[in-house]
Motif scaffolding. Structure first.
Motif, short mmCIF file in Angstrom:
data_model
loop_
_atom_site.label_atom_id
_atom_site.label_comp_id
_atom_site.label_asym_id
_atom_site.label_seq_id
_atom_site.Cartn_x
_atom_site.Cartn_y
_atom_site.Cartn_z
N PHE A 225 45.72 46.44 0.62
CA PHE A 225 44.33 46.16 0.26
C PHE A 225 43.56 47.47 0.16
CE2 PHE A 225 45.97 42.49 2.48
CZ PHE A 225 45.62 41.44 1.63
N ASP A 226 42.93 47.66 -0.97
CA ASP A 226 42.05 48.79 -1.22
C ASP A 226 40.64 48.29 -0.95
OD1 ASP A 226 40.54 50.87 -2.23
OD2 ASP A 226 40.92 50.36 -4.32
N ILE A 227 40.10 48.62 0.21
CA ILE A 227 38.86 47.99 0.64
C ILE A 227 37.67 48.74 0.06
CG2 ILE A 227 37.48 47.32 2.64
CD1 ILE A 227 40.13 46.91 4.11
N GLY A 228 37.26 48.29 -1.14
CA GLY A 228 36.14 48.92 -1.82
C GLY A 228 35.08 47.94 -2.25
N GLU A 231 34.88 41.45 -1.89
CA GLU A 231 36.02 40.55 -2.08
C GLU A 231 37.29 41.11 -1.46
OE1 GLU A 231 32.83 39.87 -4.91
OE2 GLU A 231 34.03 41.67 -4.52
N SER A 232 37.53 42.42 -1.66
CA SER A 232 38.76 43.01 -1.12
C SER A 232 38.71 43.08 0.41
CB SER A 232 39.01 44.40 -1.72
OG SER A 232 37.94 45.28 -1.42
N TYR A 233 37.53 43.30 0.96
CA TYR A 233 37.41 43.30 2.42
C TYR A 233 37.69 41.91 2.99
CZ TYR A 233 35.26 43.40 7.06
OH TYR A 233 35.02 43.28 8.41
N LEU A 234 37.10 40.89 2.40
CA LEU A 234 37.35 39.53 2.87
C LEU A 234 38.80 39.13 2.66
CD1 LEU A 234 34.09 37.71 1.68
CD2 LEU A 234 34.75 38.27 4.03
N ASP A 235 39.42 39.58 1.56
CA ASP A 235 40.84 39.31 1.34
C ASP A 235 41.69 39.95 2.44
OD1 ASP A 235 40.37 37.83 -0.92
OD2 ASP A 235 40.89 39.43 -2.33
N ALA A 236 41.33 41.18 2.82
CA ALA A 236 42.08 41.87 3.88
C ALA A 236 41.94 41.16 5.21
CB ALA A 236 41.59 43.32 4.00
#
Length: 322
Positions: A225-228, A231-236
């Motif tokens: 996960f590339d937390i940028g 959405e990517s943070y919640l996916d992580a």
């Protein structure tokens, strides 16, 4: 060996959550985004120093965080920037750090907003075996998504072509901002910049390097996960929770429904509400609300609202009569 954890970004796509907080310190599970990387580097005896490359604005945040943490190797190395438009770019910042910290060893570089499923020691093993500049690569499974990254083409495990953010990607294998460089290649950073090349994305440097010497790729298949973005943070967080939900023992939940992948931090009070796929920071209050796919920062009050895909900054007060 030395290691650099890149933590100089301002994460504007996650504002207001990251307006006064580096995204690498966003909570995931029992720790933060950056803890997995720190833990891997701490456990690898080959790495004797870890430099956290950050900006003047967030340097104090990292210094405070590390002072309270159990990690012994990381130290903060400060770029001379305090705003997005002053950034040197990743390659420029690395060249400065190498000079500033007198780095003269093999070097591992990992983006601090990476949440990766492999142990960094596995990557270092691969690098030690190859003895060449090395990157980690992951199949994102979507050509549209691949447009946002450096595209890697391999012959076996050797990189034969590298394109930074191509408009028409030919594959979906991308570089994930995890690199290793032999000691003898460190002067190449300055040579690359002296030639007037792009200082921003490390992919441009890899492309330049790959045309001059062998570069290898460590590939993996688990998760990345590339937390940028929100959405990517919640996916992580969802990946970490694996469908479960975690409510801190010091939080209060009354007459409420806590759905899948909900993460609630200490001191928060949730009453007569429902939550799903959301993160609620500490000491927030949620009453008579329906919250889905949202991030709610600390000491915020949400009362009588239906929120979906919301980003609510710290100390906010949102009520149905406001």
């Amino acid at each position: 060996m030395k290691a650099v954890v890149l933590a100089g970004g301002y994460a504007t796509r996650l504002w207001p959550i990251t307006r006064n907080r580096p995204k690498m310190l966003l909570p995931v599970g029992d720790g933060t985004v950056i803890d997995e990387i720190f833990g891997d580097l701490e456990a690898d005896d080959r790495i004797d120093e870890v430099f956290v490359s950050t900006n003047e604005r967030f340097a104090g945040e990292f210094e405070t965080y590390l002072a309270d943490a159990d990690f012994e190797k990381p130290t903060v190395s400060v770029e001379d920037t305090s705003a997005e438009d002053e950034k040197f770019g990743v390659v420029g910042a690395l060249a400065q750090l190498i000079d500033r910290e007198n780095v003269d060893d093999d070097l591992v570089v990992v983006a601090g907003d990476n949440l990766i499923s492999f142990d960094v020691a596995e990557f270092v093993d691969f690098f030690a075996e190859k003895g060449t500049p090395t990157l980690a690569a992951y199949d994102v499974g979507s050509r549209e998504r691949a447009k946002s990254y450096g595209l890697v083409q391999l012959d076996g495990d050797r990189v034969v072509d590298f394109q930074e953010k191509p408009d028409d990607p030919k594959s979906t294998l991308v570089s994930i901002a995890c690199y290793a460089f032999p000691q003898e290649t460190l002067p190449d950073f300055e040579a690359y910049l002296s030639d007037g090349n792009n200082p921003d994305e490390p992919g441009w440097f890899i492309q330049w390097l790959q045309s001059r010497q062998p570069v290898h790729a460590f590939t993996f298949e688990e998760a990345w996960f590339d937390i940028g973005t929100p959405e990517s943070y919640l996916d992580a967080v969802s990946w970490y929770l694996n469908g479960e939900s975690v409510v801190h023992p010091d939080a209060t939940v009354e007459n409420s429904e806590i759905g899948d992948n909900v993460y609630v931090l200490a001191g928060t009070e949730i009453v007569d509400s429902s939550l799903e796929e959301s993160v609620v920071f500490g000491n927030a209050t949620i009453r008579d609300a329906d919250v889905r796919g949202s991030i709610i920062d600390e000491e915020t009050v949400v009362d009588g609202l239906d929120l979906s895909g919301a980003l609510i900054g710290a100390h906010s007060r949102l009520t149905n009569d406001s």
